[in-house]
Design a protein around this motif. Sequence first.
Motif, PDB file in Angstrom:
ATOM      1  N   LEU A 146     -34.166   2.008  -9.333  1.00 30.35           N
ATOM      2  CA  LEU A 146     -35.320   1.108  -9.431  1.00 30.35           C
ATOM      3  C   LEU A 146     -35.194  -0.138  -8.848  1.00 30.35           C
ATOM      4  CD1 LEU A 146     -36.421   2.282 -13.006  1.00 30.35           C
ATOM      5  CD2 LEU A 146     -37.258   3.329 -10.791  1.00 30.35           C
ATOM      6  N   LEU A 147     -34.130  -0.791  -8.946  1.00 31.94           N
ATOM      7  CA  LEU A 147     -34.088  -2.186  -8.320  1.00 31.94           C
ATOM      8  C   LEU A 147     -34.429  -2.303  -7.041  1.00 31.94           C
ATOM      9  CD1 LEU A 147     -30.712  -3.578  -9.959  1.00 31.94           C
ATOM     10  CD2 LEU A 147     -33.125  -4.676 -10.075  1.00 31.94           C
ATOM     11  N   PRO A 148     -35.241  -3.307  -6.493  1.00 28.35           N
ATOM     12  CA  PRO A 148     -35.225  -3.669  -5.167  1.00 28.35           C
ATOM     13  C   PRO A 148     -34.102  -3.990  -4.401  1.00 28.35           C
ATOM     14  CG  PRO A 148     -36.148  -5.187  -6.153  1.00 28.35           C
ATOM     15  CD  PRO A 148     -35.797  -4.294  -7.293  1.00 28.35           C
ATOM     16  N   GLN A 149     -33.567  -3.812  -3.169  1.00 23.72           N
ATOM     17  CA  GLN A 149     -32.728  -4.307  -2.360  1.00 23.72           C
ATOM     18  C   GLN A 149     -32.693  -5.862  -2.618  1.00 23.72           C
ATOM     19  OE1 GLN A 149     -30.359  -2.090  -1.326  1.00 23.72           O
ATOM     20  NE2 GLN A 149     -31.574  -0.517  -2.307  1.00 23.72           N
ATOM     21  N   VAL A 150     -31.278  -6.219  -2.216  1.00 23.19           N
ATOM     22  CA  VAL A 150     -31.308  -7.801  -2.338  1.00 23.19           C
ATOM     23  C   VAL A 150     -31.773  -8.180  -1.035  1.00 23.19           C
ATOM     24  CG1 VAL A 150     -29.493  -9.456  -2.216  1.00 23.19           C
ATOM     25  CG2 VAL A 150     -29.092  -7.572  -3.695  1.00 23.19           C
ATOM     26  N   PRO A 151     -32.458  -9.113  -0.934  1.00 25.94           N
ATOM     27  CA  PRO A 151     -33.375  -9.801   0.299  1.00 25.94           C
ATOM     28  C   PRO A 151     -31.894 -10.310   1.136  1.00 25.94           C
ATOM     29  CG  PRO A 151     -34.265 -10.492  -1.799  1.00 25.94           C
ATOM     30  CD  PRO A 151     -32.973  -9.894  -2.059  1.00 25.94           C
ATOM     31  N   PRO A 152     -32.228  -9.885   2.478  1.00 25.92           N
ATOM     32  CA  PRO A 152     -30.851 -10.464   3.410  1.00 25.92           C
ATOM     33  C   PRO A 152     -31.176 -11.980   3.624  1.00 25.92           C
ATOM     34  CG  PRO A 152     -32.573  -9.533   4.621  1.00 25.92           C
ATOM     35  CD  PRO A 152     -33.141  -8.995   3.112  1.00 25.92           C
ATOM     36  N   GLY A 153     -29.953 -12.493   3.775  1.00 26.52           N
ATOM     37  CA  GLY A 153     -29.850 -14.102   4.439  1.00 26.52           C
ATOM     38  C   GLY A 153     -29.800 -15.166   3.030  1.00 26.52           C
ATOM     39  N   GLY A 154     -30.212 -14.439   1.725  1.00 30.91           N
ATOM     40  CA  GLY A 154     -30.401 -15.477   0.570  1.00 30.91           C
ATOM     41  C   GLY A 154     -28.883 -15.630  -0.015  1.00 30.91           C
ATOM     42  N   PRO A 155     -28.845 -16.458  -0.766  1.00 26.23           N
ATOM     43  CA  PRO A 155     -27.735 -16.991  -1.532  1.00 26.23           C
ATOM     44  C   PRO A 155     -27.345 -15.762  -2.571  1.00 26.23           C
ATOM     45  CG  PRO A 155     -29.616 -17.966  -2.588  1.00 26.23           C
ATOM     46  CD  PRO A 155     -30.090 -17.503  -1.511  1.00 26.23           C
ATOM     47  N   GLY A 156     -26.080 -15.827  -2.757  1.00 25.55           N
ATOM     48  CA  GLY A 156     -25.667 -14.778  -3.697  1.00 25.55           C
ATOM     49  C   GLY A 156     -25.602 -15.104  -4.916  1.00 25.55           C
ATOM     50  N   LEU A 167     -28.363  -8.689 -10.348  1.00 28.16           N
ATOM     51  CA  LEU A 167     -28.544  -7.735 -11.024  1.00 28.16           C
ATOM     52  C   LEU A 167     -27.698  -6.307 -10.426  1.00 28.16           C
ATOM     53  CD1 LEU A 167     -32.211  -8.248 -11.778  1.00 28.16           C
ATOM     54  CD2 LEU A 167     -30.768  -8.087 -13.573  1.00 28.16           C
ATOM     55  N   HIS A 168     -27.788  -6.243  -9.113  1.00 30.53           N
ATOM     56  CA  HIS A 168     -26.925  -5.330  -8.589  1.00 30.53           C
ATOM     57  C   HIS A 168     -25.757  -5.341  -8.922  1.00 30.53           C
ATOM     58  CE1 HIS A 168     -29.771  -3.037  -5.837  1.00 30.53           C
ATOM     59  NE2 HIS A 168     -30.519  -4.203  -5.776  1.00 30.53           N
ATOM     60  N   PHE A 169     -25.051  -6.411  -8.764  1.00 30.04           N
ATOM     61  CA  PHE A 169     -23.657  -6.368  -9.159  1.00 30.04           C
ATOM     62  C   PHE A 169     -23.226  -5.852 -10.370  1.00 30.04           C
ATOM     63  CE2 PHE A 169     -20.070  -8.966 -11.120  1.00 30.04           C
ATOM     64  CZ  PHE A 169     -19.124  -8.720 -10.295  1.00 30.04           C
ATOM     65  N   THR A 170     -24.153  -6.333 -11.472  1.00 30.71           N
ATOM     66  CA  THR A 170     -23.971  -6.122 -12.746  1.00 30.71           C
ATOM     67  C   THR A 170     -24.191  -4.558 -13.237  1.00 30.71           C
ATOM     68  OG1 THR A 170     -24.751  -8.151 -13.613  1.00 30.71           O
ATOM     69  CG2 THR A 170     -24.715  -6.462 -15.333  1.00 30.71           C
ATOM     70  N   HIS A 214     -37.030  -1.757 -18.547  1.00 29.32           N
ATOM     71  CA  HIS A 214     -36.489  -0.912 -19.781  1.00 29.32           C
ATOM     72  C   HIS A 214     -34.985  -0.318 -19.115  1.00 29.32           C
ATOM     73  CE1 HIS A 214     -35.928   3.365 -21.171  1.00 29.32           C
ATOM     74  NE2 HIS A 214     -35.841   2.844 -22.348  1.00 29.32           N
ATOM     75  N   ALA A 215     -35.279   0.212 -17.953  1.00 29.17           N
ATOM     76  CA  ALA A 215     -33.795   0.770 -17.116  1.00 29.17           C
ATOM     77  C   ALA A 215     -32.888  -0.144 -17.648  1.00 29.17           C
ATOM     78  CB  ALA A 215     -34.266   1.045 -15.891  1.00 29.17           C
ATOM     79  N   LEU A 216     -32.958  -1.376 -16.949  1.00 29.86           N
ATOM     80  CA  LEU A 216     -32.100  -2.783 -17.318  1.00 29.86           C
ATOM     81  C   LEU A 216     -31.514  -2.787 -18.716  1.00 29.86           C
ATOM     82  CD1 LEU A 216     -33.518  -5.086 -14.655  1.00 29.86           C
ATOM     83  CD2 LEU A 216     -31.388  -3.773 -14.458  1.00 29.86           C
ATOM     84  N   PHE A 217     -32.582  -3.067 -19.603  1.00 22.57           N
ATOM     85  CA  PHE A 217     -32.057  -3.332 -20.930  1.00 22.57           C
ATOM     86  C   PHE A 217     -31.510  -2.200 -21.551  1.00 22.57           C
ATOM     87  CE2 PHE A 217     -35.918  -6.421 -21.121  1.00 22.57           C
ATOM     88  CZ  PHE A 217     -34.886  -7.566 -21.127  1.00 22.57           C
ATOM     89  N   HIS A 218     -31.870  -0.738 -21.307  1.00 21.44           N
ATOM     90  CA  HIS A 218     -31.287   0.472 -21.519  1.00 21.44           C
ATOM     91  C   HIS A 218     -29.909   0.463 -21.158  1.00 21.44           C
ATOM     92  CE1 HIS A 218     -31.048   5.056 -22.141  1.00 21.44           C
ATOM     93  NE2 HIS A 218     -30.775   4.502 -23.193  1.00 21.44           N
TER      94      HIS A 218
END
Length: 481
Positions: free
Chosen positions: A172-182, A147-150, A366-370
């Motif tokens: 509005l997006l939360p940060q990408v959790p550290p240490g997880g897969p991309g 989602l952040h990349f997009t 809504h923000a993402l869909f918009h």
Amino acid sequence: MPSHSRLLIPRQPALDQRWFDRLLPLVGAAGEIYEPMLPPPAQLRTLRQQFEAADYDADVNLRVHLQDMERYRIQRSDLESLKYEIAGDEPDELVKEVYIRRIDELILNLDLLLAAAAHDNDTYHAINDTLFGMPDRRLFAAAADWLHFTMTGLSGHDNAAVQKAARHALTLLPQVPPGGPGREALLPDETLFQRVRAVHFQEDGYFDQLLAGVELPAAGEIEREQGDIVVRQILRNLGADFTIGDAVSRYWSMSYETLTILRPEIYSYDVVMFRGVIAHELGSHLLERLNGMRQPLRLLAVGLDGYEMANEGRAYLREQIQFASINEASRQVTWENIILRHFGVSLAMGLDGSKWTFSQLYRLLHALFHAWELSRHPDDKKAAEHYAHDLAWALTIRLLNGTDGRGGAYRKDTCYLMANTGYWRLAAEDVEHIFRGDGGKFNPFDPRHQQWLAELDRRYGVSKSQLGLLRNDALDPAQPQ
């Protein structure tokens, strides 16, 4: 089922016909609780009007108000009685085990529905935990990265309105959790995608058989009138005695209680998207049902316990392969929806640190869909805004169905992304695993299901080409590639 075979398998004698005939009329809402758990359409319209009047800053209570709770209590009691009768009278331990486990799951579904109706928050979430567990943290991290990349990509769009919408979504997006897969953990590579696609579209293969006698235009929109004609022809191809009806929501589904294909009362899909919906609902879920009715274990028609945690991902895979490449498939509204189902449930369940409420989740969706809608229709800002609100409302009520809107979710929808990534890994091992899933409603990731099917194969000669057994019994559907 090998890709070159007929869609329907040969009918075989049943070893559980006695109990299947008894169970089938009792499944009903216990197997399809999403729509019974929704508030009635009139109440939903009122809730939406109130929400919009509050400037989208109120937490919508979606607790149901069942008109006939006694009906569900009676259904629960009948299921309990059948379970105890099977436990006492069935000499075949395999049949006994699979039926008791499935009936226990159906009873839990009814308990979930009744807990929502009684506004029993603790019981509602405890049953969700038993049925579906928690969202997968690795997929949450991968979805956040995607989602952040997009949105970062759209923030550099050449249209100023798209830039603004994407940048707002990023706040509005939360940060990408550290240490997880991309994000790369979410999708297959192009070579695998093309291999799976080619097998489905080969001459006299899956799609040729499913769509026999159907004439779809090369391009353009498919609306309800034309779509119903296509659905009726496919039902004839499959020999399925189903009718077509209106869904309460904007989503397609199937009522096995009334033998009805439920589709939105009004819709308009481009041809490729429509073909994907058909492959998902009729060419996967209905086909599983019809083949399950032909298996020696008829229970495979209504499903072994937990089957939905796998088969939704396989059905969605058939939507993905409608597109020419995995890159194109990942730019579709349906893929965005699959990502957001898991991501939204994860936020509502607190994987970001605290449980998101209805209004918080709605504003993010809504923000993402918009941003997405503006990027597709930059010259029609009003329509993009309107459609974004429709999409955000539909998805938020779907994910928070049965809750009071102040935290928690109906967690079933995590299965789409989890099982889809899992089925792509199975396809990498053997593409035929996808077709074997057409043999009935089971979960190839569940070791118990593998053991039961292996026992059926040993005792009754059930062909591996019909149900299929995994070569690697340690496969985890949520393990990143």
